[in-house]
Design an enzyme around this catalytic site. Structure first.
Site, PDB file in Angstrom:
ATOM      1  N   CYS A  97       5.902  68.796  14.635  1.00 18.57           N
ATOM      2  CA  CYS A  97       5.636  68.573  16.060  1.00 18.57           C
ATOM      3  C   CYS A  97       5.754  69.927  16.760  1.00 18.57           C
ATOM      4  CB  CYS A  97       6.553  67.504  16.634  1.00 18.57           C
ATOM      5  SG  CYS A  97       8.310  67.904  16.564  1.00 18.57           S
TER       6      CYS A  97
ATOM      7  N   ASP B 105       4.503  62.956  23.078  1.00 19.11           N
ATOM      8  CA  ASP B 105       5.710  63.762  23.207  1.00 19.11           C
ATOM      9  C   ASP B 105       6.670  63.083  24.191  1.00 19.11           C
ATOM     10  OD1 ASP B 105       7.593  65.665  23.674  1.00 19.11           O
ATOM     11  OD2 ASP B 105       6.188  67.252  24.263  1.00 19.11           O
TER      12      ASP B 105
ATOM     13  N   CYS C 236      12.488  66.402  18.517  1.00 20.02           N
ATOM     14  CA  CYS C 236      12.289  64.999  18.918  1.00 20.02           C
ATOM     15  C   CYS C 236      11.497  64.225  17.866  1.00 20.02           C
ATOM     16  CB  CYS C 236      11.581  64.917  20.270  1.00 20.02           C
ATOM     17  SG  CYS C 236      12.500  65.659  21.635  1.00 20.02           S
ATOM     18  N   ARG C 237      10.185  64.401  17.850  1.00 23.63           N
ATOM     19  CA  ARG C 237       9.341  63.538  17.017  1.00 23.63           C
ATOM     20  C   ARG C 237       9.452  63.792  15.529  1.00 23.63           C
ATOM     21  NH1 ARG C 237       4.020  65.087  20.147  1.00 23.63           N
ATOM     22  NH2 ARG C 237       5.280  66.988  20.282  1.00 23.63           N
ATOM     23  N   SER C 238       9.344  65.064  15.111  1.00 18.89           N
ATOM     24  CA  SER C 238       9.288  65.281  13.653  1.00 18.89           C
ATOM     25  C   SER C 238      10.615  65.016  12.939  1.00 18.89           C
ATOM     26  CB  SER C 238       8.705  66.656  13.312  1.00 18.89           C
ATOM     27  OG  SER C 238       9.482  67.711  13.813  1.00 18.89           O
TER      28      SER C 238
ATOM     29  N   ASN D 268      10.354  70.474  17.075  1.00 14.94           N
ATOM     30  CA  ASN D 268      11.179  70.046  15.923  1.00 14.94           C
ATOM     31  C   ASN D 268      12.560  69.546  16.362  1.00 14.94           C
ATOM     32  OD1 ASN D 268      12.600  71.464  12.879  1.00 14.94           O
ATOM     33  ND2 ASN D 268      11.629  69.503  13.117  1.00 14.94           N
TER      34      ASN D 268
END
Ligand code: 4NP
Length: 156
Positions: free
Chosen positions: A11, A126, A16-18, A14
């Site tokens: 993402c 995001d 939050c999402r990934s 690095n």
């Protein structure tokens, strides 16, 4: 069947999402009795060395996974040689990865939702600048993607 696939989620930050996608794939692979090497990274370096966002950590904890030990890192050219699949969470990061990918690298580039039938080309939004509840949506989406990815890798 390739049951030792190596997957890198990418993402922007690095944090939050990934890291959530990494945890979701690990959990989904364990449930499926499937061995996978998994990691995550960001295309931006702003948060390098830091733990995930507290909202991402809290969301992980609510779903009985722990991402507290993760430390943000930036994606590196070597990653395209080390990983079989480099999986972007959104199209901007996919484009950044395509520009970074060295010729002849083994990694296949994709969007996470390309592995979910009917959601190909979609993005995991995001959640960083949004409300806390956005992280639950992120978790649900990365779990959906992880299930699709396990199926794709097992079948491929
Ligand atoms: P991520 O979220 O890419 O899912 O880790 C973000 C984290 C930080 C920022 C943007 C997105 N930021 O602007 O610092």
């Amino acid at each position: 069947m390739n049951d030792r696939a190596a997957v890198l989620f990418v993402c922007l930050g690095n944090i939050c999402r990934s890291p959530l996608a990494e945890a979701a794939l690990r959990a989904e692979a364990a449930r499926a009795g499937f061995e996978v090497t998994v990691d995550s990274a960001g295309t931006a370096g702003w948060h390098v060395g830091r733990p995930p966002d507290r909202r991402a950590r809290a969301t992980a904890r609510r779903h009985e996974v722990d991402i507290d030990g993760h430390r943000a890192r930036r994606v590196d050219v070597d990653d395209f040689h080390r990983f079989d699949h480099v999986v972007a969470l959104d199209r901007d990061n996919l484009a950044a990865l395509a520009a970074l990918r060295p010729a002849g690298a083994k990694a296949r580039l994709s969007l996470l939702f390309d592995h979910v039938v009917g959601r190909e080309g979609e993005e995991v939004a995001d959640p960083y600048h949004g409300p806390d509840e956005g992280f639950e949506t992120t978790w649900a989406e990365v779990c959906e993607g992880a299930r699709g990815l396990v199926r794709a890798i097992r079948g491929g």
